[in-house]
Scaffold this motif. Structure first.
Motif, short mmCIF file in Angstrom:
data_model
loop_
_atom_site.label_atom_id
_atom_site.label_comp_id
_atom_site.label_asym_id
_atom_site.label_seq_id
_atom_site.Cartn_x
_atom_site.Cartn_y
_atom_site.Cartn_z
N TRP A 18 -16.53 7.63 -24.94
CA TRP A 18 -16.91 8.98 -25.32
C TRP A 18 -18.28 9.36 -24.79
CZ3 TRP A 18 -14.00 12.78 -26.76
CH2 TRP A 18 -12.80 12.54 -27.41
N THR A 75 -7.46 9.17 -26.57
CA THR A 75 -8.92 9.18 -26.71
C THR A 75 -9.37 8.51 -28.00
OG1 THR A 75 -8.83 11.39 -27.73
CG2 THR A 75 -9.15 11.29 -25.35
N ALA A 82 -10.83 6.90 -19.52
CA ALA A 82 -9.80 7.90 -19.81
C ALA A 82 -9.02 8.25 -18.55
CB ALA A 82 -10.46 9.16 -20.38
N ASN A 95 -7.43 13.68 -18.91
CA ASN A 95 -8.28 13.71 -20.10
C ASN A 95 -9.75 13.85 -19.73
OD1 ASN A 95 -6.18 13.52 -21.87
ND2 ASN A 95 -6.46 11.36 -22.37
#
Length: 309
Positions: free
Chosen positions: A207, A200, A30, A34
């Motif tokens: 994640w 995302t 990311a 973010n």
């Protein structure tokens, strides 16, 4: 002694975790904005849950002024994270981490400028040693714009960390867990206008790394540090703090093959030694346990001796 041994283990583990933070940032895939947004989000969940279970919200000690100071410190620390993570991308985790550890010197400078604190000849000397170390570590050559950009970003991150430390030190009578919780909560509305949250959707396994940054590097790491601060003398905290850059450099080499060159390596002990000397000089002469303060990646604010990202 058993209490101190436990504190040593807790702080060492916290610093080892801090040293792996860069890997989580890079592997998440990311953007820095973010990464910081979701670190704040998952970190708030972790710190909020821990504080709730421990009953810290009861008699929290916040006043409007203290809450405002904690929030202001949060603004500094959130953008400190953004700049540091940008520095990872521009250069390497090792390089950015070493430069980032110039934070104590900015605390000295701000103390002199803002509060007219006297800078002793010894501190001037150590500032000079650190500057020489920084020049060596930078290893910047003509046309090396990536290293120059990384150097600037890491130094700017260190400046923001120092500002956050100065502000947060004025929040007394409040548990550090709650101060840190306020600071990560501030990061959410602060970053929404800048973060590109739509990207995302394609992170996939990234994640897991983002959740780890929040739960491990913001929740668990801070809980371990706060527990250790109450058990350890300042001198030991200052020494153990350098586990963080050592682990970061080893991790960067082991995972990405990045390493600091020979000339750059000569600057590392200069920065480490000067930072340690300035940090200890800023403390009281007694070897009492460190006071309870908020910690960041940094940060953090944490005692200046412990500069986690």
């Amino acid at each position: 002694m058993r209490n101190e041994s436990r504190g040593t283990l807790e702080l060492t583990l916290a610093m080892v975790l801090s040293g792996t933070l860069g890997i989580f940032v890079v592997e998440s895939g990311a953007s820095p904005l973010n990464v910081v947004f979701f670190r704040c989000l998952f970190g708030a969940v972790a710190l909020g849950a821990y504080s709730l279970v421990r009953g810290y919200f009861s008699g929290h000690g916040f006043t409007a002024k203290k809450l405002g100071l904690a929030a202001l410190g949060g603004v500094f620390i959130v953008f400190n994270w953004v700049l540091l993570f940008e520095a990872y991308e521009a250069t390497s985790i090792s390089f950015a981490t070493v430069v980032y550890h110039t934070q104590p010197f900015f605390l000295v400078v701000f103390g002199a400028v803002l509060f007219r604190e006297r800078i002793t000849a010894a501190k001037f000397g150590w500032l000079g040693v650190a500057f020489v170390g920084l020049v060596l570590v930078s290893g910047i050559r003509p046309g090396d714009t990536a290293s120059l950009k990384g150097l600037g970003l890491a130094l700017a991150a260190a400046v923001l960390y120092a500002l956050s430390t100065i502000v947060t030190k004025r929040v007394s009578g409040v548990r550090p867990h709650l101060i840190a919780l306020v600071q990560v909560l501030v990061g959410l509305p602060l970053l929404v206008p800048f973060a590109e949250l739509r990207e995302t959707a394609h992170l996939g396994a990234g994640w897991a790394w983002l959740v780890g940054l929040g739960l491990i590097h913001t929740g668990l790491m801070y809980v371990l540090m706060y527990a250790a601060y109450q058990k350890l003398p300042t001198a030991k905290i200052a020494v153990l703090a350098f586990t963080y850059p050592a682990v970061a450099m080893v991790a960067d080499w082991a995972v990405y093959g990045h390493h600091i060159g020979l000339v750059q390596a000569l600057g590392v002990p200069l920065i480490v030694l000067a930072s340690l000397k300035v940090t200890l000089a800023a403390r009281t002469p007694t070897d009492a346990p460190a006071p309870r303060t908020a910690a960041h990646e940094p940060e953090a604010s944490s005692p200046a001796a412990t500069r986690s990202a």
